[in-house]
Enzyme design. Structure first.
Site, PDB file in Angstrom:
ATOM      1  N   GLY A 144      37.317  20.834  -3.075  1.00  0.00           N
ATOM      2  CA  GLY A 144      36.655  22.110  -2.840  1.00  0.00           C
ATOM      3  C   GLY A 144      37.673  23.097  -2.301  1.00  0.00           C
ATOM      4  O   GLY A 144      38.849  22.775  -2.108  1.00  0.00           O
ATOM      5  N   SER A 145      37.217  24.298  -2.009  1.00  0.00           N
ATOM      6  CA  SER A 145      38.145  25.358  -1.609  1.00  0.00           C
ATOM      7  C   SER A 145      38.861  25.042  -0.306  1.00  0.00           C
ATOM      8  O   SER A 145      40.039  25.381  -0.133  1.00  0.00           O
ATOM      9  CB  SER A 145      37.385  26.680  -1.473  1.00  0.00           C
TER      10      SER A 145
ATOM     11  N   GLU B 210      40.015  22.345   0.722  1.00  0.00           N
ATOM     12  CA  GLU B 210      41.011  21.279   0.577  1.00  0.00           C
ATOM     13  C   GLU B 210      42.232  21.708  -0.229  1.00  0.00           C
ATOM     14  O   GLU B 210      43.196  20.953  -0.335  1.00  0.00           O
ATOM     15  CB  GLU B 210      40.393  20.052  -0.124  1.00  0.00           C
TER      16      GLU B 210
ATOM     17  N   GLU C 187      30.683  13.031  -5.099  1.00  0.00           N
ATOM     18  CA  GLU C 187      31.377  12.419  -3.967  1.00  0.00           C
ATOM     19  C   GLU C 187      30.977  10.968  -3.719  1.00  0.00           C
ATOM     20  O   GLU C 187      31.783  10.174  -3.231  1.00  0.00           O
ATOM     21  CB  GLU C 187      31.161  13.258  -2.704  1.00  0.00           C
TER      22      GLU C 187
ATOM     23  N   HIS D 297      35.027  17.210   0.389  1.00  0.00           N
ATOM     24  CA  HIS D 297      34.824  18.624   0.688  1.00  0.00           C
ATOM     25  C   HIS D 297      33.876  18.775   1.868  1.00  0.00           C
ATOM     26  O   HIS D 297      32.746  18.300   1.833  1.00  0.00           O
ATOM     27  CB  HIS D 297      34.245  19.326  -0.541  1.00  0.00           C
TER      28      HIS D 297
ATOM     29  N   HIS E  61      15.814  -9.855   5.518  1.00  0.00           N
ATOM     30  CA  HIS E  61      15.333  -8.685   4.796  1.00  0.00           C
ATOM     31  C   HIS E  61      13.889  -8.356   5.146  1.00  0.00           C
ATOM     32  O   HIS E  61      13.450  -7.231   4.995  1.00  0.00           O
ATOM     33  CB  HIS E  61      15.472  -8.913   3.283  1.00  0.00           C
TER      34      HIS E  61
ATOM     35  N   GLY F  84      22.949  -3.076   0.497  1.00  0.00           N
ATOM     36  CA  GLY F  84      21.655  -2.940  -0.152  1.00  0.00           C
ATOM     37  C   GLY F  84      21.411  -1.560  -0.717  1.00  0.00           C
ATOM     38  O   GLY F  84      20.363  -1.309  -1.311  1.00  0.00           O
TER      39      GLY F  84
END
Length: 530
Positions: free
Chosen positions: A25-26, A28, A47, A70, A277, A400
């Site tokens: 993104g800008s 970075e 991402e 970003h 679980h 999971g």
């Protein structure tokens, strides 16, 4: 004095992090000015795919992966994958963009208001350095924290103007992460093993992560222990064609106790032996059975409901146990597991039963091929009919959370490609799981990765429908939000540049699988399963 970006690149190069996964993104862009020719940037189209690929790559290489995200929204998109990386114990250095320091007081567009809070609690450490020149020091610290057991992701938020700030070069450091066990406690565990009449081992993912697979096998053979796979384990740690392998434990308290009944000592190796679980009742272990645990995770040692725990590197702990004299007690070999029943070829026009699919794949795949699975409703059939034989050849997610498998399989395949490996990666993904990170097909096509994607299309979220009776639903009763009609994975693959085909006849399955596994580049095979 050199720019922060160059000091950071030097550290990354020293630590072997020259493959960078990201979606820029800008905020970075300053990181990429004058990008080094020896670095490889892997673009992910979302991402979560970025972090998933980095996860698989880090697990396959055993080294920390470098991720560039970003600002707030990029980290937000990636949070599910960061959660999985945390549960997988995957070493990962994540940098996230931030707006320039000079405008942070004015609540600027695209800034992250609480950059270090956003990824918590699923990073080991998060920081936004106080000064631009402190960024390389933060990266160095982040790397060592990511690599220290229990390994995991870390995050460094970097304001956009920091990359150009001058700083002094920072020499890389070396930090040993090996943890040798406490000799006295380990000796007590060794004595208990020597005295046990019917020991059982529960093998978890840390055995494979720490390269301890052959040591676990030798120790099990020495003590003639029955060996179980830990519930919800993201990796295999024992050859499943071994006569002492007894199968995988379910993530239910009562069923774990039933499976381990008759054993007087239960040894959890690199495993959370008590992963559940659903809620349960009663004891955590069979009556009369002592429990011991060897783990590289202090948290797992702390919350274990009973027994003695030793915090150590699995390879060192097992080597120390094997250094002891062999026990004098003569034990009988535990009974071998009943072989899986042979599955018949389905009738023409019948969708392919999952056990038959797993049986057929087991017959045609190379023994050392890598299986990356994210098909929760098919996992029981896989564990019965698709044995894993060698270290580093089975992965799934420990979390999971869906969406990890397809992207992470691409990271494993990229590691194979870069390291000159000849093993093919089999991404065995359910239709529902695949749609969480379908953009990863683009990476397979663009990078020409050695991967065969097998999408098991049962037109539903099968795991939820199978699990519904535990919550009071009648078997087969309608369940809202779980049907997935009209997904066409051949068309989806073509749209991402990947050759693909479909098989729906059991009599044609073996040939279709052979062709898909023999392809030189990436390919997708959609399998219509019952």
């Amino acid at each position: 004095m050199i720019p922060v970006r160059e000091a950071t690149w030097a550290l990354m190069r020293a630590h072997g992090m020259t493959t960078v996964f990201g979606n820029p993104g800008s905020t970075e862009l300053g990181f990429f000015l004058g990008w080094p020719a020896d670095f490889h940037y892997v673009l992910g189209l979302q991402e979560s795919v970025v972090v998933g690929m980095a996860d698989g790559y880090a697990q396959a290489t055993g080294q920390a992966a470098f991720v560039n995200l970003h600002s707030a929204v990029g980290v937000g998109h990636a949070m599910g994958a960061i959660f999985t990386a945390f549960k997988n114990r995957t070493p990962m250095v994540i940098t996230a963009g931030q707006q320039a320091r000079s405008i942070l007081p004015f609540d600027p567009f695209l800034h992250s208001a609480e950059a270090t809070t956003l990824p918590k609690p699923y990073v080991k450490w998060a920081v936004e350095p106080a000064r631009g020149e402190d960024v390389p020091l933060a990266i160095e610290r982040a790397y060592h924290l990511a690599m220290t057991p229990p390994r995991g992701p870390v995050l460094v938020s970097v304001p956009a103007d920091d990359w150009a700030q001058p700083c002094e070069p920072l020499p890389p450091r070396r930090v040993s992460q090996a943890l040798r066990p406490d000799p006295a406690t380990l000796a007590a565990i060794g004595d208990a093993l020597d005295a046990a009449a019917r020991p059982a081992f529960v093998i978890g993912p840390a055995v494979d992560r720490d390269g301890a697979w052959p040591l676990a096998r030798e120790l099990a053979e020495r003590h003639r222990a029955r060996v179980f796979g830990a519930p919800m384990s993201g990796r295999a740690g024992f050859p499943e064609d071994h006569p002492q392998f007894a199968g995988w434990l379910p993530a239910m308290r009562e069923k774990i106790v039933d499976a381990l009944a008759g054993h007087d000592l239960i040894v959890a190796l690199g495993a959370n032996a008590f992963t559940y679980h659903v809620q349960g009742e009663g004891p955590h272990a069979p009556a009369g059975a002592a429990v011991v645990q060897l783990t590289d995770d202090p948290q797992a040692a702390a919350w274990a409901p009973l027994g003695t725990s030793v915090i150590a590197s699995l390879s060192l702990a097992l080597a120390d146990l094997l250094a002891r004299p062999e026990p004098a007690i003569a034990r009988a070999m535990p009974p071998a597991r009943e072989p899986a029943p042979r599955q018949p070829v389905p009738a023409p026009g019948e969708r392919i039963p999952v056990p038959f699919f797993m049986q057929t794949l087991a017959e045609v795949r190379p023994r050392d091929s890598i299986v990356f699975e994210e098909a929760p409703s098919a996992r029981g059939a896989m564990q019965r009919h698709l044995p894993i034989f060698e270290p580093g050849t089975y992965w799934t997610m420990d979390s999971g959370g869906l969406g990890h498998g397809l992207a992470a399989a691409m990271g494993v395949a990229l590691a194979q490609q870069q390291q000159g490996g000849r093993q093919r990666v089999i991404a065995m993904i359910g239709d529902g799981s695949a749609m969480y990170s379908i953009q990863a097909l683009w990476n397979a096509a663009q990078l020409r990765l050695p991967v065969t994607v097998l999408t098991l299309n049962n037109r539903r979220y099968g795991a939820l429908q199978n699990f519904a009776p535990h919550f009071g639903f009648e078997p087969g009763a309608p369940l809202v939000g779980t049907d997935l009609p009209a997904l066409d994975f051949v068309a989806l693959a073509a749209g991402h540049g990947l050759p693909a085909s479909r098989v729906s006849d059991g009599a044609e399955l073996a040939d279709a699988l052979r062709r898909a596994l023999a392809a030189e580049g990436p390919v997708l095979l959609e399998v219509a399963v019952a």
